[in-house]
Design an enzyme around this catalytic site. Structure first.
Site, mmCIF file in Angstrom:
data_model
loop_
_atom_site.group_PDB
_atom_site.id
_atom_site.type_symbol
_atom_site.label_atom_id
_atom_site.label_comp_id
_atom_site.label_asym_id
_atom_site.label_seq_id
_atom_site.Cartn_x
_atom_site.Cartn_y
_atom_site.Cartn_z
ATOM 1 C CB THR A 110 -8.201 23.328 -16.013
ATOM 2 O OG1 THR A 110 -8.104 21.898 -16.002
ATOM 3 C CG2 THR A 110 -6.883 23.893 -15.487
ATOM 4 C CG ASP A 111 -10.541 18.927 -13.414
ATOM 5 O OD1 ASP A 111 -9.727 19.119 -14.338
ATOM 6 O OD2 ASP A 111 -11.218 17.880 -13.321
ATOM 7 C CD GLU A 112 -5.156 18.787 -16.652
ATOM 8 O OE1 GLU A 112 -3.917 18.772 -16.533
ATOM 9 O OE2 GLU A 112 -5.747 18.557 -17.717
ATOM 10 C CE1 TYR A 159 -4.108 24.496 -19.344
ATOM 11 C CE2 TYR A 159 -4.284 22.290 -18.415
ATOM 12 C CZ TYR A 159 -4.883 23.443 -18.884
ATOM 13 O OH TYR A 159 -6.257 23.551 -18.890
ATOM 14 C CE LYS A 166 -6.653 27.911 -17.532
ATOM 15 N NZ LYS A 166 -7.191 28.953 -18.460
#
Length: 296
Positions: free
Chosen positions: A139-141, A165, A169
């Site tokens: 994810t780009d998060e 979260y 990741k």
């Protein structure tokens, strides 16, 4: 002479992005036989692939990617030519309330998949080994959040996870890189931006807003609603995953975006304005009236 079968293991394939990818793959790859390994938690729905299972080219195996024995059994039985890992706990608010499941699936689960893959590849050789790919959906998060005037994230953006979260990741990304560098496992990491589209679990921003609005309930927005994300249609993500599986460079990480950065308030007001046109409220009031600031 018939088309030779290619077996692809898709973990988390009963979820939102995974099930859309399975449907895309079945439509575009006539030789593909897909084995879905899914724990079927709250966000993984077997009915998402009901028609695909009936077609005979897709099998669903119920299991946890962190269960090494189960993953071993799947590899031994099906001998996949690729692994595409969608399996993840993915909701930020849930990770804040209860982070342990995120570490279990996103970190321990990814480690287990990588370790089983490493052992599996040690027993292969030639074309079978050379063409194998391990595609990991991140994810780009992992890069944190964008301010309104910030440039989009890119492959060299620093890691700055802001939630359990995102941190889980980021850890999985590092494991993929390490397994490529240390053991030669042919990993490719993909970091898509915010996905939306069919089969999305209703706790996410866009489906939640639509369902709340239609029900006449308040639509929550956090803070000033100026949090900026890039928005990406899920079928575009599916195409990007397949492009990476077929043409990506092993050991690399790729951003997947749509160059469609919008803040949350803009997204919610656009949804409300569309609903005003398509499904006007009986009291004739605009749907925007339902947007209210939530207590974070």
């Amino acid at each position: 002479m018939g088309i030779s079968k290619e077996t692809i293991l898709v973990t988390g394939g009963c979820g939102f992005i995974g099930s859309n990818y399975v449907r895309h793959l079945l439509k575009t790859s006539p030789s593909a036989h897909i084995v879905v390994l899914d724990k079927l938690t709250y966000a993984g729905h077997r009915p998402n692939l009901e028609q695909e299972e009936k077609g005979g080219r897709c099998e669903v195996v119920v299991g946890d990617i962190a269960d090494g024995k189960k993953v071993d059994e799947v590899f031994e039985k099906y001998r996949p030519q690729s692994v595409v890992n969608f399996a993840a706990e993915s909701h930020v608010d849930r990770s804040i309330d209860e982070p342990a499941p995120f570490l279990h699936t996103n970190v321990a689960g990814t480690f287990t998949l990588l370790e089983v893959t490493r052992k599996y590849l040690s027993g292969t050789k030639g074309k079978e080994s050379e063409e194998f790919r391990f595609i990991h959906l991140s994810t780009d998060e992992v890069h944190g959040s964008l301010e309104p005037k910030d440039p989009p994230f890119c492959e060299t953006s620093t890691f700055a996870p802001n939630s359990p979260y995102a941190a889980s990741k980021a850890a999985a990304d590092h494991l993929c890189r390490a397994y490529y560098r240390t053991y030669g496992v042919p990993t490719i990491v993909l970091r898509p931006s915010n996905n939306f589209g069919p089969y999305q679990f209703p706790e996410k921003l866009i489906p939640l807003a639509i369902l709340r609005a239609i029900a006449g309930e308040k639509i929550p927005i956090y803070g000033d609603g100026k949090q900026v994300r890039d928005w990406l249609y899920v079928e575009d993500t599916a195409r990007a995953v397949e492009a990476a599986r077929n043409k990506g460079c092993v050991g690399e990480a790729y951003q997947i975006g749509a160059d469609a950065e919008k803040d949350n308030r803009t997204v919610l007001t656009a949804i409300c304005d569309l609903l005003d046109q398509l499904r006007p409220r009986s009291n004739q009031k605009p749907y925007r009236d339902l947007i209210e600031t939530a207590v974070s």
